[in-house]
Write a protein that holds these residues in place. Structure first.
Motif, PDB file in Angstrom:
ATOM      1  N   HIS A 203      83.898 152.089 -81.831  1.00 38.63           N
ATOM      2  CA  HIS A 203      83.122 153.250 -81.106  1.00 38.63           C
ATOM      3  C   HIS A 203      84.280 154.531 -80.524  1.00 38.63           C
ATOM      4  CE1 HIS A 203      80.817 151.705 -84.563  1.00 38.63           C
ATOM      5  NE2 HIS A 203      80.670 151.013 -84.013  1.00 38.63           N
TER       6      HIS A 203
ATOM      7  N   LYS B 147      83.308 157.818 -85.377  1.00 36.54           N
ATOM      8  CA  LYS B 147      83.815 158.509 -83.761  1.00 36.54           C
ATOM      9  C   LYS B 147      82.637 158.948 -82.460  1.00 36.54           C
ATOM     10  CE  LYS B 147      85.626 161.989 -86.712  1.00 36.54           C
ATOM     11  NZ  LYS B 147      86.335 162.986 -86.738  1.00 36.54           N
TER      12      LYS B 147
ATOM     13  N   CYS C  64      85.565 159.327 -80.119  1.00 42.49           N
ATOM     14  CA  CYS C  64      86.871 159.698 -80.256  1.00 42.49           C
ATOM     15  C   CYS C  64      87.818 159.950 -79.732  1.00 42.49           C
ATOM     16  CB  CYS C  64      86.365 160.836 -79.694  1.00 42.49           C
ATOM     17  SG  CYS C  64      84.617 161.624 -80.838  1.00 42.49           S
TER      18      CYS C  64
END
Length: 118
Positions: A15, A69, A17
């Motif tokens: 996980h 994200k 960004c």
């Protein structure tokens, strides 16, 4: 009403960004608290009359394997599945912790905690 906790579920997931997070992944910890009426199971001693913590762990592992994200999205998916699949649950809290997050500092963990009620 009673409480069932599943603490310190340790996982490795992807996980985040940043592109690097999708490639190298990170260590995570998930903690679960569910509230349900446990009076019947306390008398019958039958698994069918309670919230199966093996099922809770299974849901966490499956949802953590799906890349997101944001930890908020992962926690919400876990909660949604709990309520969809385990009808006895009245309230649940899920805490998703990213261990040693890549945020440019000496940070032990970042934690997102979400709660849902029926």
């Amino acid at each position: 009403m009673g409480i069932i906790k599943v603490n310190n579920i340790k996982l490795y997931a992807y996980h985040g960004c940043l592109d690097e997070e999708a490639k190298i992944g990170s260590a995570y910890r998930v903690d679960v608290i569910v509230e349900a009426d446990l009076k019947k199971s306390a008398k019958t001693d039958e698994l069918a009359d309670t919230v199966d913590y093996v099922h809770l762990n299974h849901v966490v592992k499956e949802e953590m394997a799906i890349r997101s994200k944001l930890l908020e999205e992962v926690a919400q998916r876990i909660l949604d599945r709990f309520f969809r699949e385990l009808k006895m649950i009245e309230k649940a809290t899920v805490s998703v912790s990213k261990i040693n997050p890549p945020i440019g500092g000496n940070v032990e963990e970042v934690v997102v905690i979400l709660t849902k009620e029926r």
